[in-house]
Design a protein around this motif. Structure first.
Motif, PDB file in Angstrom:
ATOM      1  N   UNK A 312       7.737  32.325 -20.732  1.00 14.50           N
ATOM      2  CA  UNK A 312       6.511  31.747 -21.289  1.00 14.50           C
ATOM      3  C   UNK A 312       5.819  30.866 -20.240  1.00 14.50           C
ATOM      4  N   UNK A 316       1.962  31.570 -18.871  1.00 18.35           N
ATOM      5  CA  UNK A 316       0.854  30.638 -18.977  1.00 18.35           C
ATOM      6  C   UNK A 316       0.045  30.598 -17.686  1.00 18.35           C
ATOM      7  N   UNK A 356      11.323  18.845 -27.032  1.00 19.10           N
ATOM      8  CA  UNK A 356      10.239  18.105 -26.395  1.00 19.10           C
ATOM      9  C   UNK A 356      10.119  18.523 -24.930  1.00 19.10           C
ATOM     10  N   UNK A 359       8.213  21.702 -24.704  1.00 16.95           N
ATOM     11  CA  UNK A 359       6.779  21.512 -24.913  1.00 16.95           C
ATOM     12  C   UNK A 359       6.133  20.958 -23.646  1.00 16.95           C
ATOM     13  N   UNK A 360       6.774  19.929 -23.049  1.00 14.27           N
ATOM     14  CA  UNK A 360       6.213  19.317 -21.841  1.00 14.27           C
ATOM     15  C   UNK A 360       6.143  20.354 -20.710  1.00 14.27           C
ATOM     16  N   UNK A 362       5.727  23.554 -21.017  1.00 17.56           N
ATOM     17  CA  UNK A 362       4.631  24.484 -21.287  1.00 17.56           C
ATOM     18  C   UNK A 362       3.287  23.853 -20.994  1.00 17.56           C
ATOM     19  N   UNK A 363       3.116  22.600 -21.432  1.00 14.59           N
ATOM     20  CA  UNK A 363       1.841  21.922 -21.185  1.00 14.59           C
ATOM     21  C   UNK A 363       1.607  21.777 -19.690  1.00 14.59           C
ATOM     22  N   UNK A 366       0.552  25.044 -17.806  1.00 15.80           N
ATOM     23  CA  UNK A 366      -0.849  25.462 -17.915  1.00 15.80           C
ATOM     24  C   UNK A 366      -1.808  24.416 -17.362  1.00 15.80           C
ATOM     25  N   UNK A 367      -1.547  23.137 -17.620  1.00 15.74           N
ATOM     26  CA  UNK A 367      -2.523  22.087 -17.293  1.00 15.74           C
ATOM     27  C   UNK A 367      -2.215  21.381 -15.976  1.00 15.74           C
ATOM     28  N   UNK A 372       0.229  15.709 -17.921  1.00 16.25           N
ATOM     29  CA  UNK A 372       1.099  15.303 -19.029  1.00 16.25           C
ATOM     30  C   UNK A 372       1.881  14.062 -18.601  1.00 16.25           C
TER      31      UNK A 372
END
Lengths: 503, 237
Positions: A312, A316, A356, A359-360, A362-363, A366-367, A372
């Motif tokens: 994943x 991204x 968590x 999630x971090x 993945x964020x 992409x970003x 983050x």
């Protein structure tokens, strides 16, 4: 390889132009401009690198010239080295024995131990690299030998090609002494003494050689003959775990790339499981048909070998990927790993932390890692310094220390305090009127002051002036944090600033 | 003649039929007795979206987020760079006044508004997250529905912190709030007017409250005699 001129020629060819002939590059030297590289036509006329520009013009009045661009040459060599990573992870730029490689003989060293069979043996690998360099319009000499020094010498001063086994020793012995790379001074002396071939040096007693020339020739001889190994510094640390795929026909569809990445991840996952480790950082190298290299990097907050999660993170980033006309091979490397036990402790809190971290990851994939963040309290009373931001990756929930409490602090703080017009009837008193958008409005309520002295021990320049903070409710009910900077008894009148809002 | 208990039973039945009740899970945040009693869920439900506007929107979002953080989990606050530059960046010591522990806060700073929605969507779906605040200027119905589905899947509360002009365009949020200062007789009181102007399965209402930094909750403000509470409560609509 005559990299500087080949580079210009292929650039010109791409624009549909041709380099003039004879052609040479020049750069400032110790005694005026000297040539740094010459093309074949100029070489035939007797021009050599190192010749002074004035002399060169006297020999060849119609010599076309351009200034040398060593930095661009170096970049070209580095991008070539990166493209060679598809053959082996161990690629080095040849910097010469004294760290200063002659530029017209720019060389790359590839340690192909254990990877040549993937490309049809050593000769097959050489053919493949030769075809690729031809496509790029770069002249080349290629050789495979036991040891970096022997390969370099055989490519530069010998016949090139594969040189292995017992025949190698004899062939290397017939090379000129220049192959030892002892520098112009020593080489000239050796030639004057009649020692023109490497083999001749080997027949001399070592002790006499050391007394006359120091240890360098003996060391170079040992390295050339494979007695000792020449230092080999790869461009990058070879990864601990890596897996690769290559295709006959280039691939380009996102689904195909995704399937390939999944395959590589599964192979690496098994490898990591055996090593009881998880990946912290992965790099995907995509070798494009046109010789360019595309890279994707993925970081994880905690070590992971979860194929779905890692896939994943790559997915991204696949959207914005430029793969040109397709990809011919791909390699996935674990560039950072950490121990990871086979089974996670099954505590609810640990599971939350793991979720968590996912999630971090993945964020951030992409970003970008900088997007983050966490806020970390800092021990400072100066508002701008009371918090710092830290990378959210790898932080454990629950490990906290509290903010300094007590005085009112706004919910939002302006990066740069905004100047505001305010009137305080009493010097050092609270503001009673605010002037905004050309209109004066009375202050409903003001509490304060809270006097803050600057932290003189910090190295901010200039040191800020002391501030008096007020929490002010304006006519519309807005809850503002204002401060007055400076005092009335100073030469400069105090100024008012809006620093934040409470609501 | 329906008595109170029959009415309550019927309401519960309607909620279970239109899906606005049970779907949002059992976890809800308390906003104080008066407001809790008015909300159809007996508190503000998690696993769904709430929209917050008005000049004190940031404060109300922080207060609600702090309430949702009473349960385990992390708060993810997503904002884009342009809005942050205009509004000011979140300040830790100020967040602490709303009961938000910095160790349980993750800030996501996006370059574009579209990224805010993506980040909020991902965060809402994560089981580790208790509450997501997304700073937005506007939201179309489709994007709102996607966020709503993500919230239901992950169980986190989504707070849409809305800047700019308030408008009555349809929204996927089950409650829509407007928070503004209330100018009472005491200039030092710092009262908030909480206007619940749209609530699915309920009746709009408004309250004058005061944020209590010690108990980290809303306290009903003692209102002046000439402005009874009933005056702020609007007719059902």
């Amino acid at each position: 390889m005559n990299l500087p001129i080949d580079r210009l020629r292929s650039t010109a060819a791409r624009r549909g132009e041709r380099l003039p002939e004879p052609f040479a590059l020049h750069a400032p030297g110790a005694r005026g401009q000297v040539l740094t590289a010459v093309d074949a036509a100029a070489a035939t006329a007797g021009l050599v690198p190192g010749l002074r520009l004035a002399d060169a013009r006297a020999i060849l009045p119609d010599l076309a010239l351009a200034p040398a661009a060593p930095l661009a040459d170096r970049r070209q060599l580095e991008s070539l080295a990166a493209a060679c990573l598809c053959y082996t992870p161990n690629v080095a730029l040849d910097d010469g024995p004294d760290g200063e490689a002659e530029r017209e003989t720019a060389a790359l060293l590839l340690d192909i131990t254990g990877s040549a069979h993937l490309f049809g043996g050593e000769q097959g690998l050489l053919d493949r690299i030769a075809r690729r360099l031809d496509r790029l319009g770069l002249g080349h000499r290629l050789a495979v030998a036991d040891g970096a020094m022997a390969a370099w010498a055989w490519a530069r001063h010998g016949g090139g090609g594969v040189l292995r086994g017992e025949a190698a020793k004899a062939a290397l012995a017939r090379l000129p002494v220049q192959a030892l790379r002892l520098g112009p001074a020593t080489t000239t002396t050796l030639v004057r003494l009649g020692l023109r071939r490497v083999g001749q040096l080997r027949t001399l007693p070592q002790r006499a050689l050391v007394r006359r020339f120091g240890r360098a020739p003996v060391l170079a001889l040992d390295r050339l003959m494979g007695v000792t190994e020449a230092p080999f510094t790869p461009l990058r640390e070879p990864p601990r775990h890596a897996a690769g795929l290559a295709w006959v026909e280039p691939i380009g569809r996102t689904e195909d790339i995704r399937a390939a990445v999944l395959d590589l991840l599964q192979r690496l996952g098994r490898e990591l499981e055996r090593a009881v480790a998880g990946a912290r950082r992965l790099e995907l190298l995509l070798f494009r048909v046109d010789g360019e290299l595309a890279r994707l990097t993925v970081r994880t907050g905690r070590p992971s070998r979860d194929t779905a999660h890692l896939l994943k993170l790559f997915e991204l980033q696949l959207d914005g990927l430029d793969i040109g006309f397709g990809i011919e091979s791909m390699r996935l490397e674990v560039t950072e790993a950490a121990p990871l036990a086979a089974r996670q402790v099954d505590l609810a809190q640990d599971q939350d932390a793991a979720e968590l971290a996912r999630l971090v990851d993945q964020l951030q994939a992409r970003l970008g890692p900088a997007a983050v963040r966490r806020l970390v309290p800092a021990a400072s009373h100066w508002p701008e310094h009371a918090q710092s931001v830290a990378d959210a990756a790898g932080a454990e929930p629950g490990a906290s220390n509290a903010w300094l409490a007590g005085q009112p602090r706004p919910l939002r703080l302006l990066d740069r305090p905004a100047p505001i017009e305010a009137m305080a009837p009493v010097p050092d008193g609270p503001p009673l009127l605010l002037r905004r958008r050309g209109r004066s409005e009375p202050v409903r309520c003001a509490s304060g002051p809270e006097r803050l002295e600057p932290e003189w021990w910090r190295t901010d320049r200039p040191t800020p002036r002391p501030r008096d903070y007020y929490r002010v409710t304006d006519a519309g009910g807005g809850d503002l944090w204002l401060y007055r900077e400076g005092r009335y008894d100073e030469a400069e009148p105090p100024t008012w600033h809006l620093h934040g809002t409470f609501g | 003649m329906a008595d109170a208990s029959t009415l309550a039973a019927l309401r519960a039945r309607i909620r279970s039929l239109d899906g606005s009740g049970a779907r949002f899970g059992a976890v809800r945040a308390s906003l104080g007795d008066a407001i809790d009693a008015h909300l159809p869920w007996g508190g503000l439900p998690r696993a769904t979206l709430h929209e917050i506007g008005g000049s004190l929107a940031s404060g109300l979002a922080a207060a609600l987020a702090g309430r949702f953080l009473r349960a385990a989990g992390t708060l993810v606050w997503c904002a884009d760079a342009a809005l942050t530059a205009r509004q000011g960046a979140l300040y830790g010591p100020g967040l602490a006044r709303f009961g938000i522990d910095p160790a349980r806060l993750v800030l996501v700073r996006c370059r574009r508004a579209g990224e805010v929605l993506w980040a909020a969507h991902e965060a809402l779906r994560s089981p580790a997250v208790a509450c997501v605040v997304a700073e937005i200027e506007g939201l179309d119905l489709l994007a709102g529905r996607r966020l709503q589905l993500a919230a239901e899947a992950g169980g986190a509360a989504g707070l849409l912190l809305r800047f700019g002009r308030a408008d009555a365009t349809p929204s996927a949020a089950v409650t829509r709030w407007r928070a503004a200062p209330f100018l009472g007789d005491d200039p030092g009181a710092r009262l908030w007017l909480l206007d619940l102007w749209r609530v699915k399965g309920g009746v709009p209402a408004s309250w004058v409250v005061q944020w209590d930094e010690k108990t980290l909750s809303f306290a009903a403000a003692r209102e002046p005699a000439d402005r009874p509470a009933a005056q702020h409560r609007r007719a059902a609509g």
